[in-house]
Design an enzyme around this catalytic site. Structure first.
Site, PDB file in Angstrom:
ATOM      1  N   VAL A  89      43.504 -25.365 -34.955  1.00 45.49           N
ATOM      2  CA  VAL A  89      44.944 -25.087 -35.016  1.00 45.49           C
ATOM      3  C   VAL A  89      45.710 -26.323 -35.451  1.00 45.49           C
ATOM      4  O   VAL A  89      45.218 -27.452 -35.361  1.00 45.49           O
ATOM      5  CB  VAL A  89      45.492 -24.600 -33.648  1.00 45.49           C
ATOM      6  N   GLU A  90      46.943 -26.085 -35.918  1.00 44.92           N
ATOM      7  CA  GLU A  90      47.822 -27.181 -36.329  1.00 44.92           C
ATOM      8  C   GLU A  90      48.808 -27.554 -35.234  1.00 44.92           C
ATOM      9  O   GLU A  90      49.252 -28.702 -35.160  1.00 44.92           O
ATOM     10  CB  GLU A  90      48.625 -26.775 -37.576  1.00 44.92           C
ATOM     11  N   THR A  91      49.149 -26.571 -34.400  1.00 44.27           N
ATOM     12  CA  THR A  91      50.239 -26.745 -33.443  1.00 44.27           C
ATOM     13  C   THR A  91      49.836 -26.267 -32.058  1.00 44.27           C
ATOM     14  O   THR A  91      49.191 -25.230 -31.915  1.00 44.27           O
ATOM     15  CB  THR A  91      51.485 -25.950 -33.905  1.00 44.27           C
ATOM     16  N   GLN A 102      47.746 -20.491 -36.698  1.00 43.55           N
ATOM     17  CA  GLN A 102      47.462 -21.918 -36.552  1.00 43.55           C
ATOM     18  C   GLN A 102      48.130 -22.508 -35.312  1.00 43.55           C
ATOM     19  O   GLN A 102      48.338 -23.711 -35.216  1.00 43.55           O
ATOM     20  CB  GLN A 102      47.923 -22.672 -37.798  1.00 43.55           C
TER      21      GLN A 102
END
Length: 383
Positions: A100-102, A321
């Site tokens: 994931v990004e966040t 994400q």
């Protein structure tokens, strides 16, 4: 198509099935199960487009491109067959971090309890930032504004910017802006300073709040309580100054002012005012107004996806994400599931392992762990 027995059959790409039913005041509500176009099993929540409930009718308040999903009631049932696969203990934090990004974190029970920081939080947040992860902090607690929460993070030794904080107090003001709430209408607030500050920043006129906490009603024969007919919305949040005056004033506005909105920041049953025990939450205040008006509120906090949609749009984040990290099944985990995100339950707050593993619990996160600092200890154990 309205079928016999009050069932409304819908067909859509989201594979929604809705059931129309009535409360004692015959205010229609829709109970939906949506799969949010994800591969996950359907998650239960109340859907609104949003709608305003008004007597025996409801008025669509959606404007132009606005189509936020809102929770209109906390009462729902889930078929056992719709429950997800059982949650898995978090064993490989790197795999989740890299996927994931966040990370969206709840605050109470995840970052702190009352005014006490949970062990290992600063080091965990620093590690995630060092890996380039975006961190966002979302709380249903409406007693503070974003700026006030920024000061709390600072007091606890955490470097968190105001732009990374999203409280339900802000969500209430943002929702009113999203529906182009008339600036010549007023908002009556049952809640604390956080809601007032966010409404003021958004340019809305308000009344009520803590200053009504000391007001009393002297019930004499023939007494009629006056209220402002220009109130177009009643916003209810957690309120330590809650009293009968506020109940009656809010009730009069909702019941007697045409088109008056009934908005709740959240319906949390309990909250963490101290780290010693659980305390009655904002849902108790919302329940009082719901009971006296026989109306269900529009809920802007978790598990409504309003804040998730807002965040995804603001930061340009694909929801696939995002990982939602929280301590409550019925708010945090549903919030993530309804938004199509990965979910991690921490056992440092409201939910215990027996509660999670109870056969009657239909809400299963992707993963669970004891506290967020397990990101560090589990990493160390695998090296």
């Amino acid at each position: 198509m309205l079928c016999s027995g009050g069932t409304l059959a819908l067909s859509s790409s989201a594979a929604a099935t809705a059931t129309l039913f009535s409360n004692p005041a015959n205010s229609p509500r829709f109970l939906c199960l949506l799969d949010c176009n994800s591969t996950r099993t359907k998650s239960p929540f109340i859907y609104s487009s949003p709608v305003e409930f008004c007597g025996n009718a409801f008025l669509n308040q959606s404007k132009k491109k606005k189509n936020s999903r809102m929770e209109a009631s906390s009462g729902f049932t889930v078929n056992a067959s719709s429950a997800q696969a059982k949650a898995q203990p978090l064993k490989d934090p790197d795999q989740l971090i890299d996927s994931v990004e966040t990370f969206i974190f709840d605050c109470d029970g995840v970052i702190w309890k009352g005014d006490k920081l949970i062990d290992g939080v600063p080091e965990t947040l620093d590690m995630l930032r060092s890996k380039g992860k975006r961190l966002v902090f979302v709380t249903n607690n409406s007693t503070k504004s974003r700026k006030q929460y920024g000061k709390k993070f600072e007091t606890l030794g955490l470097n968190v910017g105001e732009e990374e904080i999203f409280a339900s107090s802000f969500a209430a003001a943002a929702y009113l802006k999203s529906i182009d709430f008339p600036k010549d209408k007023k908002v009556y607030v049952i809640g604390e300073d956080g809601i007032l500050k966010e409404l003021e920043l958004a340019g809305f006129e308000y009344l009520g709040g803590p200053e009504d906490g000391g007001k009393k009603i002297e019930l004499k024969p023939g007494f009629l309580m006056e209220h402002d007919p220009n109130v177009g919305a009643v916003v209810v949040g957690f309120d330590r100054y809650f009293n009968y005056y506020k109940i009656q004033y809010g009730t009069l506005c909702v019941r007697e002012n045409p088109g008056c909105l009934f908005i709740a920041t959240n319906r949390d049953a309990v909250t963490h005012l101290t780290d010693a025990q659980e305390w009655a939450g904002g849902g108790s205040m919302v329940g009082a107004i719901s009971g006296s008006t026989q109306r269900e509120p529009l809920v802007v906090g978790k598990p409504s996806t309003f804040m998730m949609d807002y965040l995804a749009t603001k930061f340009g984040i694909p929801k696939s994400q995002i990982c939602m990290v929280g301590d409550r099944l019925d708010t945090d985990i549903l919030f993530g599931q309804n938004g199509g995100c990965k979910t991690l339950l921490v056992l440092s707050g409201v939910t215990t392992l027996p509660m999670l593993q109870n056969p009657s619990n239909p809400v299963q996160p992707d993963f669970y762990t004891n506290k967020i600092s397990d990101f560090l200890s589990l990493k160390a154990a695998t090296v």
